[in-house]
Motif scaffolding. Sequence first.
Motif, mmCIF file in Angstrom:
data_model
loop_
_atom_site.group_PDB
_atom_site.id
_atom_site.type_symbol
_atom_site.label_atom_id
_atom_site.label_comp_id
_atom_site.label_asym_id
_atom_site.label_seq_id
_atom_site.Cartn_x
_atom_site.Cartn_y
_atom_site.Cartn_z
ATOM 1 N N LYS A 186 0.844 -1.194 0.000
ATOM 2 C CA LYS A 186 0.000 0.000 0.000
ATOM 3 C C LYS A 186 0.882 1.248 0.000
ATOM 4 N N LEU A 187 0.430 2.276 -0.684
ATOM 5 C CA LEU A 187 1.154 3.538 -0.783
ATOM 6 C C LEU A 187 0.225 4.683 -0.409
ATOM 7 N N THR A 188 0.767 5.687 0.281
ATOM 8 C CA THR A 188 0.011 6.901 0.587
ATOM 9 C C THR A 188 0.508 8.030 -0.308
ATOM 10 N N LEU A 189 -0.422 8.698 -0.979
ATOM 11 C CA LEU A 189 -0.091 9.804 -1.869
ATOM 12 C C LEU A 189 -0.617 11.113 -1.281
ATOM 13 N N MET A 190 0.253 12.108 -1.202
ATOM 14 C CA MET A 190 -0.128 13.473 -0.830
ATOM 15 C C MET A 190 0.068 14.333 -2.072
ATOM 16 N N ILE A 191 -1.027 14.846 -2.616
ATOM 17 C CA ILE A 191 -0.993 15.596 -3.875
ATOM 18 C C ILE A 191 -1.303 17.066 -3.588
ATOM 19 N N VAL A 192 -0.364 17.944 -3.892
ATOM 20 C CA VAL A 192 -0.552 19.384 -3.690
ATOM 21 C C VAL A 192 -0.766 20.018 -5.058
ATOM 22 N N THR A 193 -1.946 20.646 -5.244
ATOM 23 C CA THR A 193 -2.293 21.178 -6.555
ATOM 24 C C THR A 193 -3.190 22.404 -6.429
ATOM 25 N N MET A 229 -5.209 13.558 -0.224
ATOM 26 C CA MET A 229 -4.548 12.366 0.312
ATOM 27 C C MET A 229 -5.352 11.136 -0.070
ATOM 28 N N THR A 230 -4.680 10.113 -0.551
ATOM 29 C CA THR A 230 -5.333 8.852 -0.866
ATOM 30 C C THR A 230 -4.350 7.707 -0.635
ATOM 31 N N VAL A 231 -4.872 6.533 -0.334
ATOM 32 C CA VAL A 231 -4.067 5.326 -0.162
ATOM 33 C C VAL A 231 -4.437 4.352 -1.269
ATOM 34 N N ILE A 232 -3.437 3.883 -1.988
ATOM 35 C CA ILE A 232 -3.666 2.974 -3.101
ATOM 36 C C ILE A 232 -2.757 1.759 -2.965
ATOM 37 N N SER A 233 -3.000 0.760 -3.790
ATOM 38 C CA SER A 233 -2.069 -0.364 -3.861
ATOM 39 C C SER A 233 -0.977 -0.024 -4.872
ATOM 40 N N VAL A 239 -1.244 3.956 -12.909
ATOM 41 C CA VAL A 239 -2.498 4.558 -13.369
ATOM 42 C C VAL A 239 -2.721 5.909 -12.701
ATOM 43 N N VAL A 240 -2.516 5.967 -11.368
ATOM 44 C CA VAL A 240 -2.770 7.198 -10.625
ATOM 45 C C VAL A 240 -1.804 8.305 -11.046
ATOM 46 N N LYS A 241 -0.552 7.981 -11.273
ATOM 47 C CA LYS A 241 0.416 8.994 -11.714
ATOM 48 C C LYS A 241 -0.001 9.597 -13.057
ATOM 49 N N THR A 242 -0.517 8.737 -13.933
ATOM 50 C CA THR A 242 -1.000 9.232 -15.222
ATOM 51 C C THR A 242 -2.211 10.139 -15.045
ATOM 52 N N LEU A 243 -3.136 9.739 -14.160
ATOM 53 C CA LEU A 243 -4.332 10.547 -13.906
ATOM 54 C C LEU A 243 -3.967 11.927 -13.353
ATOM 55 N N ILE A 244 -2.995 11.956 -12.449
ATOM 56 C CA ILE A 244 -2.570 13.232 -11.855
ATOM 57 C C ILE A 244 -1.992 14.154 -12.926
ATOM 58 N N SER A 245 -1.111 13.610 -13.759
ATOM 59 C CA SER A 245 -0.462 14.439 -14.782
ATOM 60 C C SER A 245 -1.456 14.937 -15.825
ATOM 61 N N VAL A 253 3.723 15.792 -5.705
ATOM 62 C CA VAL A 253 3.192 14.515 -5.220
ATOM 63 C C VAL A 253 4.241 13.835 -4.343
ATOM 64 N N ASN A 254 3.853 13.537 -3.107
ATOM 65 C CA ASN A 254 4.722 12.799 -2.193
ATOM 66 C C ASN A 254 4.165 11.388 -2.049
ATOM 67 N N ILE A 255 4.987 10.380 -2.364
ATOM 68 C CA ILE A 255 4.557 8.978 -2.330
ATOM 69 C C ILE A 255 5.359 8.259 -1.256
ATOM 70 N N THR A 256 4.656 7.669 -0.293
ATOM 71 C CA THR A 256 5.328 6.961 0.796
ATOM 72 C C THR A 256 4.718 5.569 0.965
ATOM 73 N N GLU A 257 5.535 4.623 1.412
ATOM 74 C CA GLU A 257 5.040 3.277 1.683
ATOM 75 C C GLU A 257 4.211 3.286 2.958
ATOM 76 N N THR A 258 3.113 2.546 2.956
ATOM 77 C CA THR A 258 2.194 2.478 4.094
ATOM 78 C C THR A 258 2.334 1.123 4.784
#
Length: 270
Positions: A186-193, A229-233, A239-245, A253-258
């Motif tokens: 699992k990964l936690t994403l913090m997206i500042v936009t 903030m969202t948690v994904i696998s 897919v999520v990186k493409t959606l953000i861009s 975008v800060n990506i950390t292991e959960t």
Amino acid sequence: MQILGIIFGSVIVAMAFNLFLIPHEILSSGLSGISMIFGILTPINTGIVNFLLNLPLLILGYLKLGRKFIIHTILSVTVISIGLYTVPVITMAHDIILSSIFGGVVAGIGIGIIFRCQGSSGGLDVIGMLIARKKDFPIGTMLTMMNAAIILISGLLFNWDTALYTMVSIFVTGKVVDAVYTHHEKLTLMIVTQKGEEMREHLLGNIYRGVTVFDGMGGFTNEKRKILMTVISRYELGVVKTLISEIDSSAFVNITETVEVMGLFHKPRV
């Protein structure tokens, strides 16, 4: 590059089936295994059966899941089906144990490559995604039950030695897929936009995870921003990186292991 990766991985899967598994009547998991049963017991080619079984799921998935994921999945299923139809069934190894192990390894490498390129080989992957959108169902348990059914059918139709070899092949395939592409992490994403509302709607419309939105402000510019903030696998990261861009290519975008997730991991039901 993703298209080429999906084609390459799909060809590898087809070769694993026709060169290692099918010659010894060893089955794969999911719909591929059912296709192989039809191919062994009937004159119908395995590739044709595989395509026909996946077709209704792909149509349903296109309507319910992300467009890019399903398009890549359709490509993978098509290439695998063509490969099963065109690659000759040849016994590469006469030892059935070696065939089950190496067939599982080769299939796992191919499926792992497909996952890395934001696609799937169809069948149970699509079913799992569809169910996860509707309810918090343990997909791993469902997949295990479905594969157990394939093993049971293998034992009843052929012999229990073949069923056990099928179990070995499925187990090895799963381990190799995890090694090539670990989707259970699992990964936690913090997206500042600055495009918070557009980003929120885009993410919620294309992934089945919840999103939490905070108000933020740039430390140097004093400009207002949204923090999502969202948690994904790890499976979904590409897919999520493409959606953000697609919404904001300059988003931070800060990506950390959960380590662990408590509570509802999937998108809440409306």
